[in-house]
Design a protein around this motif. Structure first.
Motif, PDB file in Angstrom:
ATOM      1  N   TYR A  11      -4.437  24.815  -6.854  1.00 18.17           N
ATOM      2  CA  TYR A  11      -3.710  23.725  -7.511  1.00 18.17           C
ATOM      3  C   TYR A  11      -4.673  22.638  -7.958  1.00 18.17           C
ATOM      4  CZ  TYR A  11      -1.091  19.311  -7.481  1.00 18.17           C
ATOM      5  OH  TYR A  11      -0.600  18.075  -7.782  1.00 18.17           O
TER       6      TYR A  11
ATOM      7  N   ILE B 114       3.404   9.208 -10.812  1.00 16.74           N
ATOM      8  CA  ILE B 114       2.391   9.699 -11.743  1.00 16.74           C
ATOM      9  C   ILE B 114       2.200  11.194 -11.576  1.00 16.74           C
ATOM     10  CG2 ILE B 114       0.027   9.515 -12.502  1.00 16.74           C
ATOM     11  CD1 ILE B 114      -0.074   6.731 -11.603  1.00 16.74           C
ATOM     12  N   ASP B 115       1.923  11.567 -10.319  1.00 14.16           N
ATOM     13  CA  ASP B 115       1.713  12.995 -10.078  1.00 14.16           C
ATOM     14  C   ASP B 115       2.967  13.777 -10.370  1.00 14.16           C
ATOM     15  OD1 ASP B 115      -0.694  13.805  -7.471  1.00 14.16           O
ATOM     16  OD2 ASP B 115      -0.785  13.731  -9.649  1.00 14.16           O
TER      17      ASP B 115
ATOM     18  N   ALA C 135     -10.817  -4.174   3.806  1.00 12.12           N
ATOM     19  CA  ALA C 135      -9.746  -3.850   4.755  1.00 12.12           C
ATOM     20  C   ALA C 135      -9.724  -2.365   5.066  1.00 12.12           C
ATOM     21  CB  ALA C 135      -8.402  -4.295   4.189  1.00 12.12           C
TER      22      ALA C 135
ATOM     23  N   PRO D  29      -4.027   4.833 -15.412  1.00  6.76           N
ATOM     24  CA  PRO D  29      -3.267   5.815 -14.630  1.00  6.76           C
ATOM     25  C   PRO D  29      -3.655   7.271 -14.839  1.00  6.76           C
ATOM     26  CG  PRO D  29      -2.079   5.253 -16.606  1.00  6.76           C
ATOM     27  CD  PRO D  29      -3.402   4.552 -16.693  1.00  6.76           C
TER      28      PRO D  29
ATOM     29  N   TYR E  89      -5.289  -1.364  -7.356  1.00  6.62           N
ATOM     30  CA  TYR E  89      -4.456  -0.196  -7.087  1.00  6.62           C
ATOM     31  C   TYR E  89      -5.194   0.802  -6.202  1.00  6.62           C
ATOM     32  CZ  TYR E  89      -1.453   3.761  -8.147  1.00  6.62           C
ATOM     33  OH  TYR E  89      -0.613   4.828  -8.060  1.00  6.62           O
TER      34      TYR E  89
ATOM     35  N   LEU F 149      -5.647   2.078   1.288  1.00  4.66           N
ATOM     36  CA  LEU F 149      -5.182   1.493   2.532  1.00  4.66           C
ATOM     37  C   LEU F 149      -4.065   2.321   3.143  1.00  4.66           C
ATOM     38  CD1 LEU F 149      -5.729  -0.955   4.270  1.00  4.66           C
ATOM     39  CD2 LEU F 149      -4.023  -2.198   2.981  1.00  4.66           C
ATOM     40  N   ALA F 150      -3.286   2.987   2.267  1.00 10.75           N
ATOM     41  CA  ALA F 150      -2.139   3.730   2.773  1.00 10.75           C
ATOM     42  C   ALA F 150      -2.492   5.131   3.232  1.00 10.75           C
ATOM     43  CB  ALA F 150      -1.071   3.803   1.684  1.00 10.75           C
TER      44      ALA F 150
ATOM     45  N   LEU G 185      -5.140  -0.513  -2.708  1.00  5.06           N
ATOM     46  CA  LEU G 185      -3.854  -0.401  -2.034  1.00  5.06           C
ATOM     47  C   LEU G 185      -3.581   1.034  -1.598  1.00  5.06           C
ATOM     48  CD1 LEU G 185      -1.519  -2.713  -4.114  1.00  5.06           C
ATOM     49  CD2 LEU G 185      -2.153  -2.967  -1.731  1.00  5.06           C
ATOM     50  N   THR G 186      -3.816   1.957  -2.520  1.00  2.00           N
ATOM     51  CA  THR G 186      -3.533   3.343  -2.158  1.00  2.00           C
ATOM     52  C   THR G 186      -4.477   3.831  -1.073  1.00  2.00           C
ATOM     53  OG1 THR G 186      -4.763   3.826  -4.160  1.00  2.00           O
ATOM     54  CG2 THR G 186      -2.406   4.213  -4.222  1.00  2.00           C
TER      55      THR G 186
ATOM     56  N   LYS H 213      -5.630  21.642 -11.764  1.00  5.06           N
ATOM     57  CA  LYS H 213      -5.286  20.287 -12.196  1.00  5.06           C
ATOM     58  C   LYS H 213      -6.505  19.601 -12.784  1.00  5.06           C
ATOM     59  CE  LYS H 213      -2.704  16.423 -10.327  1.00  5.06           C
ATOM     60  NZ  LYS H 213      -2.074  15.927  -9.109  1.00  5.06           N
TER      61      LYS H 213
ATOM     62  N   TYR I 126      -9.840   7.609  -3.101  1.00  4.81           N
ATOM     63  CA  TYR I 126      -9.228   6.438  -3.722  1.00  4.81           C
ATOM     64  C   TYR I 126     -10.201   5.271  -3.773  1.00  4.81           C
ATOM     65  CZ  TYR I 126      -4.581   8.309  -4.312  1.00  4.81           C
ATOM     66  OH  TYR I 126      -3.516   9.040  -4.735  1.00  4.81           O
TER      67      TYR I 126
ATOM     68  N   TYR J 223      -6.568  18.716 -16.783  1.00  5.71           N
ATOM     69  CA  TYR J 223      -6.635  17.279 -17.020  1.00  5.71           C
ATOM     70  C   TYR J 223      -7.855  16.946 -17.876  1.00  5.71           C
ATOM     71  CZ  TYR J 223      -4.038  13.480 -14.662  1.00  5.71           C
ATOM     72  OH  TYR J 223      -3.168  12.485 -14.304  1.00  5.71           O
TER      73      TYR J 223
ATOM     74  N   LEU K 199      -9.453  -5.932  -0.281  1.00  6.97           N
ATOM     75  CA  LEU K 199      -8.799  -4.673   0.086  1.00  6.97           C
ATOM     76  C   LEU K 199      -9.824  -3.618   0.479  1.00  6.97           C
ATOM     77  CD1 LEU K 199      -6.010  -4.362  -2.566  1.00  6.97           C
ATOM     78  CD2 LEU K 199      -5.719  -4.377  -0.113  1.00  6.97           C
TER      79      LEU K 199
ATOM     80  N   ALA L  60       0.833  -1.198   0.000  1.00  6.75           N
ATOM     81  CA  ALA L  60       0.000   0.000   0.000  1.00  6.75           C
ATOM     82  C   ALA L  60       0.869   1.250   0.000  1.00  6.75           C
ATOM     83  CB  ALA L  60      -0.922  -0.006   1.217  1.00  6.75           C
TER      84      ALA L  60
ATOM     85  N   HIS M 245      -5.831   8.997 -13.190  1.00  4.36           N
ATOM     86  CA  HIS M 245      -6.720   9.287 -12.082  1.00  4.36           C
ATOM     87  C   HIS M 245      -6.201  10.308 -11.095  1.00  4.36           C
ATOM     88  CE1 HIS M 245      -3.688   6.704 -10.486  1.00  4.36           C
ATOM     89  NE2 HIS M 245      -4.041   7.112  -9.286  1.00  4.36           N
ATOM     90  N   THR M 246      -4.996  10.795 -11.284  1.00  2.00           N
ATOM     91  CA  THR M 246      -4.385  11.520 -10.175  1.00  2.00           C
ATOM     92  C   THR M 246      -5.038  12.869  -9.914  1.00  2.00           C
ATOM     93  OG1 THR M 246      -2.737  12.271 -11.735  1.00  2.00           O
ATOM     94  CG2 THR M 246      -2.133  10.444 -10.301  1.00  2.00           C
TER      95      THR M 246
ATOM     96  N   ALA N  69       2.348   1.739  -3.349  1.00  3.11           N
ATOM     97  CA  ALA N  69       1.372   2.243  -4.305  1.00  3.11           C
ATOM     98  C   ALA N  69       1.167   3.732  -4.112  1.00  3.11           C
ATOM     99  CB  ALA N  69       0.037   1.508  -4.120  1.00  3.11           C
TER     100      ALA N  69
END
Lengths: 601, 502
Positions: free
Chosen positions: B166, A551-552, B425, B230, B291, B297-298, B294-295, B170, B308, B174, B422, A540, B232-233, A543
């Protein structure tokens, strides 16, 4: 789907649901009203099939009304009235709610026409009645309630398995007599579920365990409903199953033996339920419905259930009154209470005489039907076994219980003696009504006989032979009691019964769970934490880094690069507007020239 | 269309699209902030009420466009003013009109400066969003598509958090970059066929190479909107910095435009390219699922976590779409609606928490549930729904999407399963922390529980969670015929098995 048919159980359940909302002042009235309404409803039921509901592929039948269900429904609803009257002064609403849900569940089973409805109400009974044990609030009550619940749920599972197998074999869910001449696994599983609720040994140990531990009025409910509903279920589903006859006789003797050994008066009565239900189970086993003997046997089982509900309820009311007033139920702590509680003694005595089948009392006219049926069917050992149990019954319930509580050596503590007195008006009235019914049924036989399933009832209990034989047995038992009085003095004992197996087994199982299983689980959990969770958290984090930095970073970097380029380009500009315009025009002109040249090429 | 006369005479879709704009015009001249708030609430409720006859009058048995309005608009371009809804657009329009009043309610106390401009922005956005879903002409579609960028950027950039400029820039750049490709594709199609009408552009059988290029152009634009990994940022930044109402609109509606674009445009107009590229896109969706999980979760910022989670949930939706099975498509549409409801609700909850604690850190919010039990109850239900707990709305959507994936390609379905785990979780971790925390929670003594207004904001969403979860059939019936038709357009009529019984 038929139009709405008011199920008596619905009256009880709705009454229970609304009871918490009734204001305190009106509560007594509500407590008296609801069971009375349910009883009135059972009186007004017409024979037939009512309350059919379509559910998925099946048709559930909530109201199968015929003579068999009418007689059981009548007495159970009447008992609900009497037991609620008995407990009228109980303040805790939850106890009444539990008792009424329990009674409602029982009525639901009685009138159920299909196995699904049966099962749902069966489980409802177990789940509601456990609260009557838990509400006692002693440290032992928690364990007793859990054992009760677990045993009943296990029985429910067996019943469900039997129902499923039966449905698979016959594709029918109708609650009718299963084929008893060729019993299959389904038959035996259903039988197991029923006999567990009927407390047939070896599946009986929950009964004394729980009934001795319940609240003083909870036991009155408990003694009436679960076992008799199971008897009804046996009578409906398995009449004539031969296995039930030896089971019933063994039950009758077993219950009596253990009752003799008991020190706690309510546990004694609970063991005695096992004995009396043994009569009913044997009666159902003899009930090969095509023969007059079989019909007599089934009539006898129903009559005995009817009478038993009343006199057992009366007995539990009497001993419950002693418990409620003095706080004691063990013989070794009681005795000589007659001067303080004469009325309770009288009513308990009537109950004891009824249960012993004394002439002019209710047990006399019902028990003898079954005994006669077993003799007529040439099963001598069954008949003699039941008569033996009779003797034992009179010994302890008719003689021991009244004698060692109200007479004999006064072993009361000071506090017990101070508190002893006849109970309040509601309890006394309930006992009076029940006792009066016991006597009335015994004296005026057409009242009970007119309700039995197989009419006309030609059996005549008051023959000179039968009265003489009964009096012989009873009076010689009384003689024996007084001769051996010293030997029969109660001692503080705990009898080991078949629940020893699952209580010990339960402890062994717990040791297994706390030892090896827990160690294995801890090891696995550690492995999961080290290898799995840590790895996941690391993935995690990576990622997130990928997202933010890579990416950013690329995106922001691109934007930053564009802006930096723009900054650089801006330095080319100076403040003069005309200069910028000239530059713009020049670039455009160059572009156009280039384009024209390209096109011309 | 089954509406009684005289109701059938009204141009319902034009009413739905332009009445928020009219209401905005009125709001522009109102004097007090209180009047602006109440007027906006009344207007959005009125639009929501106006969408009810459309829903009732809609005929779910046919996939044809209904309530169609066709008027000349820009004759020299050939662009016409064409509006129409089928099952797919209808449910999204209902979602939009339903969620706007809740956004207004959620912003009642949150927005304290320039309230009138904020409400104007909301109303203009509503026009643009409903317009996108109803437009059947490409120019009109593109106009509304672009039109929602500016109010959204303003919503983020003026009323947002510390890094709002910002985030707004963005988001704007985008999405606009993606829209450029969309514009190129629109022009290319026009040059090939001479029409902007969506219905005429479908099923034309373009050569495969053309289809692939057009599909890729569409893909960039819609993938940014969905957002697919990718691309999505922009989402975390925009969601975190936006005010509550902005996040809700962003999550509930704007993200659905990407998947709507796939369903309305990519699948029917470029079916062969879709069939060719769908397997790769299912894998991309699975990657987004995992993905995003996971992100999430962090994360320790609540709003970022939910943002996310949106990436993950929309991964399910695109997974469902690109399996090109009925179960997958129905699951995808359901997932779109459910995600709108659930994640919108989650953002409202996080916003409510922020109003009380003035922080979005998970650690700072630990154990607050004990002081705000009603809030914790609502929050718990929405978290369970986000996790696709059976009995809640998302379960049906994800189940169908996974069933479609299983049908299309078993490895894909198996790879998607860790994503579900996930999700459980990080969501349960968040719920546990917020509701119970640990023995060392920060002091939450003064935190107040939900007010009536806040409860009213969340209550309809709660009801929808359970209603759709336990009884999804009426909703699915609305768009089932459109999904069936879409499948036939993409796979060819012979390849699609007929619909099962009701």
């Amino acid at each position: 789907m038929s139009s709405f048919w008011l199920h008596p159980a619905l009256v009880m359940l709705a009454g229970a649901a609304l009871l918490p909302l009734v204001p305190e002042r009106a509560r007594r009235g509500w407590l008296l009203l609801v069971p009375a309404l349910a009883f009135a409803r059972t009186l007004g039921l017409e024979p037939g099939t009512w309350g059919e509901v379509r559910f998925l592929d099946w048709t559930l039948v909530f109201g199968r009304v015929d003579r068999l269900s009418l007689v059981f429904g009548y007495i159970l609803a009447l008992m609900a009235v009497l037991a609620t009257l008995y407990g009228l002064h109980v303040r805790r609403v939850g106890e009444h709610v539990a008792a009424w849900v329990y009674a409602g569940g029982s009525l639901g089973v009685i009138y159920a026409g299909d196995l699904v409805t049966l099962f749902v109400f069966w489980e409802l009974m177990a789940l509601a009645s456990v609260f009557l044990i838990w509400y006692r609030g002693r440290p032992e009550s928690l364990g007793a309630g859990y054992r009760y619940l677990l045993v009943h749920l296990a029985g429910g599972v067996a019943l469900l398995a039997g129902i499923v197998l039966h449905y698979q074999a016959t594709r029918s869910l109708a609650f009718e007599a299963l084929a008893v001449d060729r019993p299959t696994l389904a038959t035996y599983l259903v039988m197991t579920g029923f006999i567990l609720n009927a407390a047939v040994p070896p599946l009986h140990a929950w009964l004394p365990d729980a009934y001795g531990e319940a609240t003083f009025n909870g036991s009155v409910f408990l003694c009436a409903f679960t076992t008799k509903t199971a008897v009804y279920a046996l009578a409906r589903g398995l009449p004539g199953l031969d296995l039930l006859v030896p089971l019933g006789v063994i039950m009758a003797v077993y219950g009596v033996v253990y009752a003799v050994l008991e020190n706690d008066s309510r546990r004694l009565l609970a063991y005695h339920i096992i004995s009396q239900v043994g009569y009913m189970v044997a009666g159902v086993g003899l009930a090969d419905l095509d023969t007059p003997v079989g019909q007599l046997a089934l009539n006898g089982a129903c009559a005995h259930a009817f009478a038993h509900i009343l006199y057992k309820g009366l007995l539990f009311m009497g001993t419950g009154a002693v418990l409620h007033m003095t706080g004691e139920s063990r013989f070794t702590r009681l005795g000589g209470l007659y001067p303080k509680m004469p009325w309770t003694f009288l009513f308990t005595l009537i109950g004891g005489l009824s249960i012993s089948a004394f002439p002019l009392f209710s047990g006399f006219i019902s028990k003898s039907m079954i005994v006669t049926a077993s003799f007529e069917d040439h099963r001598l050992w069954a008949g003699f076994g039941l008569m033996l149990a009779s003797a034992g019954t009179f010994l302890h319930t008719g003689l021991k219980v009244p004698y060692f509580i109200w007479f004999g050596e006064n072993r009361c503590s000071r506090e017990t003696w101070e508190r002893a007195a006849d109970p309040g008006w509601n309890m006394t009235l309930a006992m009076l009504l029940t006792a009066a019914l016991c006597v009335f049924i015994g004296c005026y036989t057409p009242y009970l006989y007119g309700m039995l399933p197989f009419q006309p009832v030609t059996y005549q209990p008051y023959t000179s032979y039968h009265v003489a034989e009964t009096l012989q047995v009873l009076l010689f038992t009384a003689l024996g009691f007084f001769l051996f009085l010293k030997k029969l003095t109660p001692e503080p004992t705990i009898s080991l019964d078949t629940d020893w197996f699952y209580r010990r087994g339960g402890r062994a199982f717990l040791r297994l769970a706390e030892g090896p299983v827990r160690a294995l689980d801890a090891w696995w959990g550690e492995l999961y934490r080290r290898a799995g969770l840590a790895g996941l958290v690391r993935a995690a984090r990576e990622a997130r880094w990928f997202d933010q930095s890579l990416i950013d970073g690329a995106v922001d970097g691109l934007a930053a690069a564009v802006r930096a380029g723009g900054e650089r380009l801006r330095s080319l500009q100076r403040a003069h507007v005309q200069e910028s315009l000239w530059v713009a025009l020049a670039v455009t002109a160059l572009g156009l020239v280039g384009l024209l040249l390209y096109r011309a090429w | 269309m089954n509406l009684p006369e005289p109701l059938a005479q009204i141009s319902w879709l034009s009413v739905l699209v332009f009445s928020p704009l009219a209401a905005a015009a009125v709001a522009a001249v109102l004097r007090s902030e209180r009047a602006v708030r109440w007027w906006t609430l009344a207007a959005t409720l009125a639009v929501a009420a106006a969408s009810v006859p459309v829903a009732l009058g809609f005929d779910p048995t046919t996939p044809a466009f209904q309530f169609v309005e066709d008027r000349p608009w820009i004759p020299f371009l050939g662009a016409r003013y064409t509006l129409g809804v089928d099952g797919l657009s209808l449910v999204l329009v209902l979602l939009t009109t339903g969620i706007l009043p809740l956004c207004v309610l959620a912003s009642w106390r949150y927005i304290t400066t320039r309230v009138r401009e904020f409400m104007l922005g909301l109303l203009v956005m509503e026009t643009a969003m409903v317009g996108v879903f109803c437009a059947l002409d490409f120019v009109l579609f593109f106009l509304f598509w672009e039109a929602m960028l500016v109010p959204m950027a303003l919503l983020i950039g003026v009323w947002g958090g510390p890094r709002r400029v910002y985030a707004a820039l963005k988001f704007f750049i985008y999405t606009m970059a993606g829209s450029v490709f969309l514009l190129v594709a629109i022009v290319a199609l026009y040059l090939m066929t001479g029409t902007f009408d969506l219905r005429a552009l479908m099923g034309r059988g373009y050569p495969l190479a053309v289809q692939v290029w057009v599909f890729l152009a569409f893909f960039v634009s819609f993938a940014i909107k969905v957002p697919m990994v990718p691309f999505h940022t922009w989402l975390p930044a925009a969601h975190v910095e936006a005010p509550t109402a902005g996040s809700v609109i962003l999550a509930s509606v704007l993200l659905k435009m990407g998947t709507y674009g796939f369903l309305r445009l990519s699948l029917p107009i470029t079916p062969d390219a879709t069939r060719l590229l769908a397997p790769y896109l299912t894998w991309l969706s699975v990657a987004a699922l995992v993905y995003g999980g996971l992100t999430a979760l962090a994360q320790s910022d609540l709003k970022k976590l939910v943002a996310y989670s949106s990436v993950g949930h929309m991964g399910f939706a695109t997974l469902g779409i690109f399996t090109l099975t009925r179960a997958g498509l129905e699951g995808a549409v359901l997932q779109m609606i459910n995600h709108g409801i659930t994640t919108g609700a989650l953002f409202i909850c996080v916003g409510l928490l922020y109003e009380r604690l003035h922080t979005r850190e998970l650690g700072a919010a630990a154990g607050v549930g004990k002081h705000v039990p009603v809030f914790a109850g609502f929050f718990g239900v929405f978290v369970l729904s986000s996790m696709a707990f059976p009995g809640t709305n998302s379960f049906i959507g994800e189940f169908l999407a996974l069933a479609g994936a299983f049908e299309a390609s078993r490895p894909v379905a198996l790879a998607a399963v860790p994503g579900v785990v996930l999700a459980a979780a990080y969501l349960l971790r968040m719920l546990q922390k917020v509701a119970y925390g640990s023995p060392h929670n920060p002091d939450h003594a003064g935190v107040t529980d939900l007010t009536l207004r806040e409860g009213l904001t969340l209550a309809p969403l709660l009801g929808l969670v359970f209603w759709i979860g336990l009884h999804p059939a009426p909703l699915v019936r609305l768009f089932a015929a459109s999904v069936q038709h879409l499948l036939e357009q993409t796979l060819g009529p012979a390849a699609v098995p007929p619909a099962a019984g009701p």
